[in-house]
Design a protein around this motif. Structure first.
Motif, PDB file in Angstrom:
ATOM      1  N   LEU A  90       0.687  -1.220   0.054  1.00  0.00           N
ATOM      2  CA  LEU A  90      -0.127  -0.001   0.392  1.00  0.00           C
ATOM      3  C   LEU A  90       0.854   1.092  -0.083  1.00  0.00           C
ATOM      4  O   LEU A  90       1.726   1.764   1.084  1.00  0.00           O
ATOM      5  N   SER A  91       0.568   2.212  -1.355  1.00  0.00           N
ATOM      6  CA  SER A  91       1.907   3.153  -0.725  1.00  0.00           C
ATOM      7  C   SER A  91       0.502   3.977  -0.991  1.00  0.00           C
ATOM      8  O   SER A  91      -0.312   4.986  -1.796  1.00  0.00           O
ATOM      9  N   ILE A  92       0.531   5.217   0.538  1.00  0.00           N
ATOM     10  CA  ILE A  92      -0.891   6.884   0.691  1.00  0.00           C
ATOM     11  C   ILE A  92       0.324   7.307   0.617  1.00  0.00           C
ATOM     12  O   ILE A  92       1.530   8.002   1.584  1.00  0.00           O
ATOM     13  N   LEU A  97      -3.082  11.168   4.245  1.00  0.00           N
ATOM     14  CA  LEU A  97      -3.036  11.258   5.557  1.00  0.00           C
ATOM     15  C   LEU A  97      -2.849  12.491   6.079  1.00  0.00           C
ATOM     16  O   LEU A  97      -3.782  13.018   7.244  1.00  0.00           O
ATOM     17  N   VAL A  98      -2.580  13.657   4.975  1.00  0.00           N
ATOM     18  CA  VAL A  98      -2.582  15.175   6.216  1.00  0.00           C
ATOM     19  C   VAL A  98      -4.261  15.484   5.706  1.00  0.00           C
ATOM     20  O   VAL A  98      -4.858  15.787   6.926  1.00  0.00           O
ATOM     21  N   THR A  99      -5.021  15.140   4.396  1.00  0.00           N
ATOM     22  CA  THR A  99      -5.881  15.747   4.997  1.00  0.00           C
ATOM     23  C   THR A  99      -6.703  15.073   5.631  1.00  0.00           C
ATOM     24  O   THR A  99      -8.434  15.018   6.302  1.00  0.00           O
ATOM     25  N   VAL A 100      -6.603  13.355   5.855  1.00  0.00           N
ATOM     26  CA  VAL A 100      -7.805  13.120   6.436  1.00  0.00           C
ATOM     27  C   VAL A 100      -7.603  13.469   7.750  1.00  0.00           C
ATOM     28  O   VAL A 100      -8.708  13.677   8.660  1.00  0.00           O
ATOM     29  N   LEU A 101      -6.184  13.458   8.159  1.00  0.00           N
ATOM     30  CA  LEU A 101      -6.339  14.089   9.774  1.00  0.00           C
ATOM     31  C   LEU A 101      -6.885  15.335   9.627  1.00  0.00           C
ATOM     32  O   LEU A 101      -6.959  15.570  10.847  1.00  0.00           O
ATOM     33  N   VAL A 102      -6.980  16.121   8.820  1.00  0.00           N
ATOM     34  CA  VAL A 102      -7.156  17.952   9.588  1.00  0.00           C
ATOM     35  C   VAL A 102      -8.534  16.971   8.718  1.00  0.00           C
ATOM     36  O   VAL A 102      -9.356  17.269   9.983  1.00  0.00           O
TER      37      VAL A 102
END
Length: 120
Positions: A90-92, A97-102
């Protein structure tokens, strides 16, 4: 997959080793040894067809190198299939990740603000 399964001639007949088969195909065995090889190979249609196909080579001296190349190709193809069967990586992207966290922080903050507003 075991290495012996990737060797083409070794799987024709477990009672006959690859070197004996090569000598048979190159005509280097005695008549009695040739007859014994033929007798053992006649029990199985697949083995007989494979031996017949190998006998069709015009240059018997190059047969060993052809078999080595076939074995090499077989090993490469089985290795590729084995790699494909492994776990996919899985290459994320870090921006995802930053968008999901925000978004999670905004949702949690909104929940607490709404919850506090409704209690007063």
């Amino acid at each position: 997959m075991s290495e012996s399964l990737k060797d083409i001639l070794s799987n024709l007949n477990p009672d006959i080793d690859q070197e004996t088969l090569l000598q048979y195909l190159q005509g280097k065995l005695s008549a009695e040894q040739q007859h014994e090889v033929e007798k053992q190979m006649m029990d199985n249609d697949f083995e007989s067809d494979a031996l017949e196909g190998l006998e069709g080579f015009s240059d018997k001296k190059k047969l060993s190198s052809v078999l080595d190349q076939l074995n090499y190709d077989l090993k490469q193809k089985t290795l590729k299939k084995k790699k494909r069967r492994g776990k996919p990586e899985l290459s994320i992207d870090p921006w995802i990740l930053v968008t999901v966290l925000v978004i999670l922080i905004l949702v949690i903050t909104s929940f607490f603000i709404i919850h506090r507003y409704l209690q007063h």
